[in-house]
Motif scaffolding. Structure first.
Motif, PDB file in Angstrom:
ATOM      1  N   SER A  40      -2.664   8.912  -3.524  1.00 29.72           N
ATOM      2  CA  SER A  40      -3.441  10.160  -3.416  1.00 29.72           C
ATOM      3  C   SER A  40      -3.046  11.135  -4.515  1.00 29.72           C
ATOM      4  O   SER A  40      -3.901  11.743  -5.166  1.00 29.72           O
ATOM      5  CB  SER A  40      -3.196  10.824  -2.053  1.00 29.72           C
ATOM      6  N   PHE A  73       3.126   3.946  11.545  1.00 27.27           N
ATOM      7  CA  PHE A  73       2.409   5.223  11.499  1.00 27.27           C
ATOM      8  C   PHE A  73       0.965   5.023  11.071  1.00 27.27           C
ATOM      9  O   PHE A  73       0.030   5.624  11.609  1.00 27.27           O
ATOM     10  CB  PHE A  73       3.120   6.165  10.519  1.00 27.27           C
ATOM     11  N   GLN A  74       0.753   4.157  10.065  1.00 25.07           N
ATOM     12  CA  GLN A  74      -0.563   3.996   9.484  1.00 25.07           C
ATOM     13  C   GLN A  74      -1.573   3.483  10.517  1.00 25.07           C
ATOM     14  O   GLN A  74      -2.754   3.870  10.498  1.00 25.07           O
ATOM     15  CB  GLN A  74      -0.484   3.047   8.277  1.00 25.07           C
ATOM     16  N   TRP A  98      -2.367   6.386  12.864  1.00 25.59           N
ATOM     17  CA  TRP A  98      -3.105   7.411  12.140  1.00 25.59           C
ATOM     18  C   TRP A  98      -4.544   6.999  11.880  1.00 25.59           C
ATOM     19  O   TRP A  98      -5.488   7.735  12.187  1.00 25.59           O
ATOM     20  CB  TRP A  98      -2.402   7.691  10.805  1.00 25.59           C
ATOM     21  N   THR A 106      -9.728   0.691   5.307  1.00 26.56           N
ATOM     22  CA  THR A 106     -10.608   0.237   4.231  1.00 26.56           C
ATOM     23  C   THR A 106      -9.926   0.274   2.871  1.00 26.56           C
ATOM     24  O   THR A 106      -9.462   1.335   2.440  1.00 26.56           O
ATOM     25  CB  THR A 106     -11.857   1.145   4.171  1.00 26.56           C
ATOM     26  N   LEU A 107      -9.858  -0.885   2.235  1.00 22.71           N
ATOM     27  CA  LEU A 107      -9.287  -0.953   0.885  1.00 22.71           C
ATOM     28  C   LEU A 107     -10.449  -1.161  -0.089  1.00 22.71           C
ATOM     29  O   LEU A 107     -11.084  -2.214  -0.105  1.00 22.71           O
ATOM     30  CB  LEU A 107      -8.305  -2.118   0.794  1.00 22.71           C
ATOM     31  N   PRO A 167      -0.022   5.004   0.176  1.00 24.51           N
ATOM     32  CA  PRO A 167      -1.094   6.006   0.254  1.00 24.51           C
ATOM     33  C   PRO A 167      -0.796   7.349  -0.404  1.00 24.51           C
ATOM     34  O   PRO A 167      -1.627   7.874  -1.151  1.00 24.51           O
ATOM     35  CB  PRO A 167      -1.299   6.182   1.758  1.00 24.51           C
ATOM     36  N   ILE A 210       0.869  -1.184   0.000  1.00 26.12           N
ATOM     37  CA  ILE A 210       0.000   0.000   0.000  1.00 26.12           C
ATOM     38  C   ILE A 210       0.905   1.233   0.000  1.00 26.12           C
ATOM     39  O   ILE A 210       1.829   1.312   0.808  1.00 26.12           O
ATOM     40  CB  ILE A 210      -0.887   0.027   1.260  1.00 26.12           C
ATOM     41  N   HIS A 265      -3.293  -1.654  -5.829  1.00 28.29           N
ATOM     42  CA  HIS A 265      -2.371  -2.349  -4.919  1.00 28.29           C
ATOM     43  C   HIS A 265      -1.948  -3.700  -5.489  1.00 28.29           C
ATOM     44  O   HIS A 265      -0.793  -4.109  -5.366  1.00 28.29           O
ATOM     45  CB  HIS A 265      -3.030  -2.538  -3.554  1.00 28.29           C
TER      46      HIS A 265
HETATM   47  N1  FO1 Z   1      -7.415   6.786   6.108  1.00 28.23           N
HETATM   48  C1  FO1 Z   1      -8.336   6.555   7.093  1.00 28.23           C
HETATM   49  O1  FO1 Z   1      -8.498   7.405   7.975  1.00 28.23           O
HETATM   50  N2  FO1 Z   1      -9.051   5.400   7.136  1.00 28.23           N
HETATM   51  C2  FO1 Z   1      -8.904   4.427   6.213  1.00 28.23           C
HETATM   52  O2  FO1 Z   1      -9.574   3.390   6.275  1.00 28.23           O
HETATM   53  C3  FO1 Z   1      -7.953   4.646   5.144  1.00 28.23           C
HETATM   54  C4  FO1 Z   1      -7.753   3.697   4.138  1.00 28.23           C
HETATM   55  C5  FO1 Z   1      -6.836   3.987   3.106  1.00 28.23           C
HETATM   56  C6  FO1 Z   1      -6.629   3.075   2.079  1.00 28.23           C
HETATM   57  C7  FO1 Z   1      -5.715   3.346   1.063  1.00 28.23           C
HETATM   58  C8  FO1 Z   1      -4.998   4.545   1.088  1.00 28.23           C
HETATM   59  O3  FO1 Z   1      -4.125   4.830   0.094  1.00 28.23           O
HETATM   60  C9  FO1 Z   1      -5.197   5.488   2.102  1.00 28.23           C
HETATM   61  C10 FO1 Z   1      -6.110   5.202   3.129  1.00 28.23           C
HETATM   62  N3  FO1 Z   1      -6.330   6.116   4.161  1.00 28.23           N
HETATM   63  C11 FO1 Z   1      -7.231   5.861   5.146  1.00 28.23           C
HETATM   64  C12 FO1 Z   1      -5.638   7.416   4.190  1.00 28.23           C
HETATM   65  C13 FO1 Z   1      -4.212   7.303   4.695  1.00 28.23           C
HETATM   66  O4  FO1 Z   1      -4.134   6.932   6.019  1.00 28.23           O
HETATM   67  C14 FO1 Z   1      -3.589   8.686   4.461  1.00 28.23           C
HETATM   68  O5  FO1 Z   1      -3.760   8.952   3.101  1.00 28.23           O
HETATM   69  C15 FO1 Z   1      -2.116   8.808   4.667  1.00 28.23           C
HETATM   70  O6  FO1 Z   1      -1.462   7.622   4.780  1.00 28.23           O
HETATM   71  C16 FO1 Z   1      -1.868   9.701   5.854  1.00 28.23           C
HETATM   72  O7  FO1 Z   1      -1.470  10.921   5.358  1.00 28.23           O
END
Ligand code: FO1
Length: 320
Positions: free
Chosen positions: A55, A156-157, A160, A94-95, A51, A49, A103
């Motif tokens: 994003s 961290f994840q 967070w 949540t994926l 993130p 993963i 992924h």
């Molecule tokens: N953030 C959440 O608060 N809850 C989640 O379930 C979650 C799932 C998730 C899945 C894939 C991904 O790429 C990002 C996800 N995120 C989720 C956000 C993630 O924690 C943030 O984008 C960063 O990692 C922190 O800046």
């Protein structure tokens, strides 16, 4: 013009989208390179993963879930819901089904022996992003928090997303940092840029881990390009996320000027030459300038793409 942006996830993604929009109008031949944080990355149920890379990619592709701030448009969660019945994965993370496609694809490339930077190049080639995304490193350097309770470490994840950064911590460690190297093209993108920008991303867990990869901080300090940052803090509060919990953990106040001083003026051994703050923080301009950093107060809220484009224009104008 060559512009290199050091960024994390959501704030960085919106800023780069604005920069792309601004340059489409003013300098269509400009090249934008985003050096993206990989400290949030992790293996989960054998999938890698990433993130922040996702994003930025989804936002530039117009495929991002603008409301949630992460994941993809028109998402469903059939697979992750069913996986809960098997008791695998993180129920608090949540994926989505479409997100899983990314992924699985990334993990397939990595399992085939490709480095993350090559996997990223192939995945992003699916959309005409107009921006080159490079992970800060191809090595697995993951951000962990040190829990105040017993000094143990947690990814961290989990801190967070599961604990909403509410668990008291004493700091952060970059697991796997020793021996890690910048991904191919990262140092050149910084050294050869006409402008280097720090996106309004979390200074501790997004910009920090990028700078922490051996060689990157020195290259920022030494580049001939002006280095301009954008505050992720407005009127003493985070724009989104929990950057305040991160800043507090490293003893930095949640304030636009405090973050500027945390990076420091390049003329005094620090990292930045200029710093954009929000109009509500205009009173901080003199203090930031006194620290050797050119400062300007402008509207920082990126509520729309045009507003993000104007913010990017303001950042480039600070070079002048
Ligand atoms: N953030 C959440 O608060 N809850 C989640 O379930 C979650 C799932 C998730 C899945 C894939 C991904 O790429 C990002 C996800 N995120 C989720 C956000 C993630 O924690 C943030 O984008 C960063 O990692 C922190 O800046």
């Amino acid at each position: 013009m060559k512009i290199t942006v050091i960024c994390g996830g959501v704030g960085g993604a919106k800023f780069i989208r604005g920069l792309r929009e601004h340059l489409r109008q003013t300098d269509p031949g400009a090249e934008i390179t985003a050096i993206v944080n990989t400290g949030d990355d992790m293996w989960l149920t054998s999938l890698r993963i990433a993130p922040d890379l996702d994003s930025v990619m989804y936002t530039l592709a117009g495929q991002n879930d603008e409301v949630r701030g992460w994941g993809r448009l028109d998402e469903s969660e059939r697979v992750s819901t069913d996986m809960r019945e098997y008791g695998v994965g993180w129920p608090w993370f949540t994926l989505g089904d479409l997100d899983l496609s990314t992924h699985i694809t990334r993990s397939h490339y990595l399992r085939s022996g490709l480095p993350l930077s090559e996997a990223t190049a192939r995945i992003t080639a699916r959309w005409p992003l107009g921006v080159r995304l490079i992970p800060a490193t191809d090595d697995e350097v993951e951000t962990h928090v040190v829990l105040a309770e017993d000094g143990s470490e947690m990814h961290f994840q989990e801190w967070w997303t599961r604990h909403r950064a509410a668990l008291p911590i004493t700091g952060f460690v970059q697991r796997g940092l020793d021996g890690s190297t910048p991904a191919p093209g990262v140092l050149e993108a910084i050294a050869e840029a006409d402008v280097v920008l720090f996106a309004p991303s979390n200074p501790v867990v997004s910009i920090g881990p990028v700078l922490g990869i051996p060689g990157i901080r020195d290259t920022v300090e030494g580049t001939s390009a002006p280095v301009i940052g954008v505050s992720p803090i407005i009127a003493g509060a985070v724009v989104r996320g929990m950057a305040d919990a991160c800043l507090t953990a490293i003893g930095v106040a949640t304030a636009a000027d405090a973050v500027a001083l945390h990076y420091g003026a390049r003329s005094r051994g620090g990292l930045i030459d200029g710093w954009l703050i929000d109009e509500t923080d205009a009173a901080s301009v003199p203090a930031i300038e006194a620290a050797g950093i050119r400062a300007r107060a402008v509207p920082l809220w990126m509520k729309t793409v045009p507003l993000s484009a104007q913010l990017a224009a303001d950042a480039l104008a600070l070079v002048g």
